[in-house]
Write a protein that holds these residues in place. Structure first.
Motif, PDB file in Angstrom:
ATOM      1  N   ALA A   1       1.235  -1.384  -0.021  1.00  0.00           N
ATOM      2  CA  ALA A   1       0.238   0.059   0.194  1.00  0.00           C
ATOM      3  C   ALA A   1       0.919   1.349  -0.967  1.00  0.00           C
ATOM      4  CB  ALA A   1      -1.330   0.013   0.960  1.00  0.00           C
ATOM      5  N   SER A   2       1.358   1.167   0.972  1.00  0.00           N
ATOM      6  CA  SER A   2       2.938   2.610   1.000  1.00  0.00           C
ATOM      7  C   SER A   2       3.931   2.725  -1.080  1.00  0.00           C
ATOM      8  CB  SER A   2       3.868   1.721   1.586  1.00  0.00           C
ATOM      9  OG  SER A   2       3.375   1.890   2.806  1.00  0.00           O
ATOM     10  N   ILE A   3       3.899   1.340  -1.330  1.00  0.00           N
ATOM     11  CA  ILE A   3       4.811   1.433  -2.637  1.00  0.00           C
ATOM     12  C   ILE A   3       3.180   2.404  -3.660  1.00  0.00           C
ATOM     13  CG2 ILE A   3       5.673   0.721  -4.666  1.00  0.00           C
ATOM     14  CD1 ILE A   3       6.522  -1.485  -2.529  1.00  0.00           C
ATOM     15  N   ALA A   4       2.411   1.494  -3.546  1.00  0.00           N
ATOM     16  CA  ALA A   4       0.932   2.515  -4.108  1.00  0.00           C
ATOM     17  C   ALA A   4       0.504   3.722  -3.883  1.00  0.00           C
ATOM     18  CB  ALA A   4      -0.039   1.094  -4.429  1.00  0.00           C
ATOM     19  N   ALA A   5       1.238   3.841  -2.698  1.00  0.00           N
ATOM     20  CA  ALA A   5       0.452   5.494  -2.681  1.00  0.00           C
ATOM     21  C   ALA A   5       1.524   6.210  -2.979  1.00  0.00           C
ATOM     22  CB  ALA A   5       0.670   5.093  -1.204  1.00  0.00           C
ATOM     23  N   ALA A   6       2.773   5.855  -2.723  1.00  0.00           N
ATOM     24  CA  ALA A   6       4.349   6.573  -3.156  1.00  0.00           C
ATOM     25  C   ALA A   6       3.443   6.513  -5.041  1.00  0.00           C
ATOM     26  CB  ALA A   6       5.432   5.742  -2.915  1.00  0.00           C
ATOM     27  N   ALA A   7       3.195   5.688  -5.657  1.00  0.00           N
ATOM     28  CA  ALA A   7       3.172   6.003  -7.477  1.00  0.00           C
ATOM     29  C   ALA A   7       1.918   6.872  -7.909  1.00  0.00           C
ATOM     30  CB  ALA A   7       3.114   4.271  -8.007  1.00  0.00           C
ATOM     31  N   PHE A   8       1.139   6.731  -6.825  1.00  0.00           N
ATOM     32  CA  PHE A   8      -0.170   7.526  -7.040  1.00  0.00           C
ATOM     33  C   PHE A   8       0.324   8.822  -6.602  1.00  0.00           C
ATOM     34  CE2 PHE A   8      -3.794   9.701  -4.742  1.00  0.00           C
ATOM     35  CZ  PHE A   8      -4.672   9.445  -5.792  1.00  0.00           C
ATOM     36  N   PHE A   9       1.152   9.000  -6.014  1.00  0.00           N
ATOM     37  CA  PHE A   9       0.423  10.726  -5.901  1.00  0.00           C
ATOM     38  C   PHE A   9       2.171  10.909  -6.528  1.00  0.00           C
ATOM     39  CE2 PHE A   9      -0.759   9.640  -1.082  1.00  0.00           C
ATOM     40  CZ  PHE A   9      -2.273  10.592  -1.550  1.00  0.00           C
ATOM     41  N   SER A  10       2.989  10.481  -6.819  1.00  0.00           N
ATOM     42  CA  SER A  10       4.071  11.445  -7.856  1.00  0.00           C
ATOM     43  C   SER A  10       3.586  11.389  -8.853  1.00  0.00           C
ATOM     44  CB  SER A  10       4.885  10.041  -7.966  1.00  0.00           C
ATOM     45  OG  SER A  10       4.804   8.990  -8.190  1.00  0.00           O
ATOM     46  N   ALA A  11       2.450  10.405  -9.328  1.00  0.00           N
ATOM     47  CA  ALA A  11       1.792  10.575 -10.835  1.00  0.00           C
ATOM     48  C   ALA A  11       0.431  11.448 -11.364  1.00  0.00           C
ATOM     49  CB  ALA A  11       1.895   8.930 -11.247  1.00  0.00           C
ATOM     50  N   ILE A  12       0.087  11.158  -9.790  1.00  0.00           N
ATOM     51  CA  ILE A  12      -1.864  11.582  -9.990  1.00  0.00           C
ATOM     52  C   ILE A  12      -1.849  11.991  -8.533  1.00  0.00           C
ATOM     53  CG2 ILE A  12      -3.954  11.180 -10.212  1.00  0.00           C
ATOM     54  CD1 ILE A  12      -3.366   8.681 -11.720  1.00  0.00           C
ATOM     55  N   GLY A  13      -1.666  11.939  -8.094  1.00  0.00           N
ATOM     56  CA  GLY A  13      -2.091  13.353  -5.895  1.00  0.00           C
ATOM     57  C   GLY A  13      -3.829  13.027  -6.475  1.00  0.00           C
ATOM     58  N   PHE A  14      -3.926  14.320  -5.323  1.00  0.00           N
ATOM     59  CA  PHE A  14      -5.705  14.545  -4.987  1.00  0.00           C
ATOM     60  C   PHE A  14      -6.124  15.039  -6.306  1.00  0.00           C
ATOM     61  CE2 PHE A  14      -4.307  14.485  -0.822  1.00  0.00           C
ATOM     62  CZ  PHE A  14      -4.362  12.932  -0.029  1.00  0.00           C
ATOM     63  N   ARG A  15      -7.341  15.449  -6.658  1.00  0.00           N
ATOM     64  CA  ARG A  15      -8.053  16.140  -7.224  1.00  0.00           C
ATOM     65  C   ARG A  15      -8.275  17.536  -7.049  1.00  0.00           C
ATOM     66  NH1 ARG A  15     -14.828  14.353  -6.147  1.00  0.00           N
ATOM     67  NH2 ARG A  15     -15.031  16.765  -6.998  1.00  0.00           N
ATOM     68  N   HIS A  16      -8.676  18.287  -7.685  1.00  0.00           N
ATOM     69  CA  HIS A  16      -8.086  20.048  -7.535  1.00  0.00           C
ATOM     70  C   HIS A  16      -8.942  20.700  -5.865  1.00  0.00           C
ATOM     71  CE1 HIS A  16     -10.627  21.982  -9.757  1.00  0.00           C
ATOM     72  NE2 HIS A  16     -10.478  20.871 -10.610  1.00  0.00           N
ATOM     73  N   ASP A  17     -10.171  20.071  -6.040  1.00  0.00           N
ATOM     74  CA  ASP A  17     -10.750  20.511  -5.694  1.00  0.00           C
ATOM     75  C   ASP A  17     -11.092  19.385  -4.163  1.00  0.00           C
ATOM     76  OD1 ASP A  17     -11.757  18.578  -7.114  1.00  0.00           O
ATOM     77  OD2 ASP A  17     -13.875  19.297  -6.586  1.00  0.00           O
ATOM     78  N   ILE A  18     -10.593  19.549  -3.763  1.00  0.00           N
ATOM     79  CA  ILE A  18     -10.343  18.249  -2.437  1.00  0.00           C
ATOM     80  C   ILE A  18     -11.157  18.627  -0.805  1.00  0.00           C
ATOM     81  CG2 ILE A  18      -8.384  17.978  -1.586  1.00  0.00           C
ATOM     82  CD1 ILE A  18      -8.997  14.349  -1.332  1.00  0.00           C
ATOM     83  N   GLY A  19     -10.811  19.500  -0.882  1.00  0.00           N
ATOM     84  CA  GLY A  19     -10.837  20.819   0.155  1.00  0.00           C
ATOM     85  C   GLY A  19     -12.981  20.412   0.076  1.00  0.00           C
TER      86      GLY A  19
END
Length: 211
Positions: free
Chosen positions: A32-50
Motif C-alpha cells: 500500500a505504501s508503494i502504491a501510495a507513492a506511485a499514486f501521489f507521484s503520478a496523479i495525486g488528489f483532485r484539485h478541489d478535494i478541500g
C-alpha cells in the motif's frame, strides 16, 4: 518414504515457524505504501478535494473502498491456512455491494431520471478501468509472495481475496482523485475494475499459490 525417515526429517527441521499474520500485514502495508507513492507521484488528489470532502457522495466512496479492503484483508490469513476458513466469513465480502446498492437506490430517488445516464457514464470511466488495476499490482505482488508461505486449500479463491484486498487499496487512492462521486458511477465502474483484477487474481492464485 518410510515413517522413521519422515520423523527424522521433521526432527531435523529447525526453521522457525513463519508468523503468517505479521507477514501478511507487512506485505499489505508495504504494498500500500508503494502504491501510495506511485499514486501521489503520478496523479495525486483532485484539485478541489478541500470542497469535495465536505460532500456526502465523495466521503461515501471511501466507506465502500475501505470496507472492501477491511473484509478482504480479514480473510487473507484464514484462506491460506487449511481448515481455518469458515464459509460465513466470505459473506462479509458482500458488504461493499450492499452499501452500493443502498446508495444507488437513494441516488435514483433524489436524482431526476433524465440525469441518471449522465451520472452513470461520468467523465472518468476509462481512468477508473485502468488506474485501479495498475495500482492494485503494487499491493498484489507482495501479498502473493507472502501468501506463498501458507497452504491454501483453494488457491484460486485465495488469489481472489488477495486481489480484492489490493483493489481496496487501489480504489481508495483512486477515489481521492476521481471527480465522479455519484453512486451510479461508483457502482458501475469500480466493480468492473474490481472484476478485472479479481479475474487475474484467480488465475494467478491457481498458478502461484498451489502447493
Amino acid at each position: 518414504m518410510k515413517t522413521k525417515d519422515l520423523i527424522k526429517l521433521i526432527a531435523e527441521d529447525t526453521r522457525r515457524p513463519v508468523n503468517l499474520r505479521l507477514t501478511l500485514l507487512a506485505a499489505i502495508t508495504g504494498g500500500a505504501s508503494i502504491a501510495a507513492a506511485a499514486f501521489f507521484s503520478a496523479i495525486g488528489f483532485r484539485h478541489d478535494i478541500g470542497q469535495a470532502i465536505e460532500t456526502v457522495r465523495f466521503v461515501f466512496k471511501f466507506f465502500v473502498t475501505l470496507s472492501l479492503l477491511a473484509t478482504a484483508a480479514a480473510l487473507l490469513a484464514p484462506v491460506i491456512r487449511p481448515g481455518q476458513d469458515p464459509v460465513y466469513r466470505r459473506w462479509f465480502l458482500l458488504t461493499p455491494a450492499a452499501l452500493l446498492l443502498g446508495a444507488v437506490v437513494l441516488e435514483l430517488v433524489v436524482t431526476p431520471s433524465n440525469l441518471w445516464a449522465t451520472k452513470l457514464v461520468g467523465q472518468n470511466a476509462l481512468h477508473c478501468l485502468t488506474i485501479i488495476p495498475i495500482l492494485s499490482l503494487f499491493t498484489a505482488v507482495p501479498l502473493f509472495l507472502a501468501m506463498r508461505q501458507g497452504a491454501p486449500e483453494n488457491p484460486g479463491f485465495a488469489g481472489i481475496v488477495a486481489a480484492l484486498a489490493s483493489v481496496g487499496v487501489a480504489s481508495t487512492l483512486y477515489a481521492s482523485n476521481c471527480f465522479d462521486d455519484s453512486p451510479l458511477f461508483v457502482a458501475t465502474w469500480y466493480p468492473m475494475a474490481t472484476v478485472i483484477v479479481a479475474t487475474v487474481g484467480y488465475f494467478a492464485g491457481k498458478h502461484f499459490l498451489r502447493w
